[in-house]
Write an enzyme that holds these catalytic residues in place. Structure first.
Site, PDB file in Angstrom:
ATOM      1  CG  ASN A  84      -1.796   1.199   1.331  1.00 33.25           C
ATOM      2  OD1 ASN A  84      -1.846   2.002   0.396  1.00 33.25           O
ATOM      3  ND2 ASN A  84      -2.490   1.350   2.451  1.00 33.25           N
ATOM      4  CG  HIS A 110      -6.186   1.928   4.801  1.00 30.96           C
ATOM      5  ND1 HIS A 110      -5.810   2.919   5.669  1.00 30.96           N
ATOM      6  CD2 HIS A 110      -5.173   1.045   4.766  1.00 30.96           C
ATOM      7  CE1 HIS A 110      -4.594   2.646   6.129  1.00 30.96           C
ATOM      8  NE2 HIS A 110      -4.181   1.512   5.596  1.00 30.96           N
ATOM      9  CD  GLU A 138      -3.838  -2.566   7.171  1.00 30.84           C
ATOM     10  OE1 GLU A 138      -2.668  -2.716   6.825  1.00 30.84           O
ATOM     11  OE2 GLU A 138      -4.514  -1.584   6.860  1.00 30.84           O
TER      12      GLU A 138
HETATM   13  P1  PGA Z   1       2.315   0.586   7.664  1.00 31.02           P
HETATM   14  O1  PGA Z   1       0.876   0.697   6.983  1.00 31.02           O
HETATM   15  O2  PGA Z   1       2.953  -0.692   7.133  1.00 31.02           O
HETATM   16  O3  PGA Z   1       3.035   1.820   7.230  1.00 31.02           O
HETATM   17  O4  PGA Z   1       2.107   0.503   9.135  1.00 31.02           O
HETATM   18  C1  PGA Z   1       0.085  -0.426   6.748  1.00 31.02           C
HETATM   19  C2  PGA Z   1      -1.226  -0.005   6.156  1.00 31.02           C
HETATM   20  O5  PGA Z   1      -1.728   1.078   6.512  1.00 31.02           O
HETATM   21  O6  PGA Z   1      -1.793  -0.717   5.320  1.00 31.02           O
END
Ligand code: PGA
Length: 227
Positions: free
Chosen positions: A8, A82, A148
């Protein structure tokens, strides 16, 4: 390697960054760049996902990208729900559900992000997020669930493997009750080249959604090579 790896790229990169980045990564990864760079990644033969999609069909909707448009240009994945959209853009469960339905209608794979804030009742919020996002969706073949925890995104903190495992089992139970199918579940939140060697040992985890670390091609390569 049989794990799903999704980068992402959020809104981190300039065009110059993108030009320095492409061709340096294997095609074992699904990359979700800013929408304006999508054609560039597609031309370099990556599997490409959007970071968001419209809940409308083609029409008078300024600033939107519809599922039909995405499919036509070669998009095969989309991130929906998200936390940076749920909380910065006030995206609602009902909008998230409509986006998912539109994407699936066009055979675009959905990466549905769910997760709790620190201190929230994890099981309650995850169950609500799952059931509202997947209302009227009964086939999970083209759905990937990205667990997440919000307190882990961009913080350098990850839950223990045990905590993630327990949550994955909980998600599977809810989805099995709903759809009589096992879901593909991935983890996201501060995944990097160091903690991947611990996180990769989690049973029943289908892969990883990687934010910041995926914007550095050397870093991303190290993660992919560890799997
Ligand atoms: P990060 O983000 O790996 O920078 O913590 C993950 C995401 O938001 O999908």
């Amino acid at each position: 390697m049989n794990k799903i790896i999704i980068g992402n790229l959020k809104a981190y990169m300039t065009y110059q960054d993108v030009k320095n980045y492409v061709d340096k990564i294997t095609d074992n990864v699904i990359l979700c760049p800013s929408a304006i760079y999508v054609p560039y990644f597609l031309n370099h033969n990556y599997k490409v996902g959007l970071q968001n999609i419209s809940c409308y069909d083609n029409g008078a909707h300024t600033g939107e990208i519809t599922a039909e448009q995405a499919k036509e240009i070669g998009i095969s994945y989309v991130i929906v729900g998200h936390s940076e959209r749920r909380y910065e853009q006030n995206e609602t469960d009902s909008q998230i559900n409509k986006k998912i339905v539109k994407a699936l209608e066009k055979n675009i794979n959905v990466i549905l992000c769910i997760g709790e804030k620190k201190g929230e009742n994890k099981e309650k919020i995850i169950k609500k997020q799952l059931l509202s996002a997947l209302e009227n969706v009964n086939d999970l073949s083209n759905v990937i669930i990205a667990y997440e925890p919000i307190w882990c995104i961009g913080t350098g903190i990850t839950p223990t493997n045990n905590e993630i495992q327990t949550t994955i089992d909980f998600i599977q139970t809810i989805l099995y009750e709903k759809c009589s199918q096992n879901a593909k579940i991935i983890y996201g939140g501060s995944v990097d080249k160091d903690n991947i060697n611990i996180l990769k040992n989690i049973d029943n985890l289908s892969g990883f959604l990687i934010g910041k670390a995926s914007t550095d091609c050397e870093h991303l390569k190290k993660i992919i090579d560890s799997l």
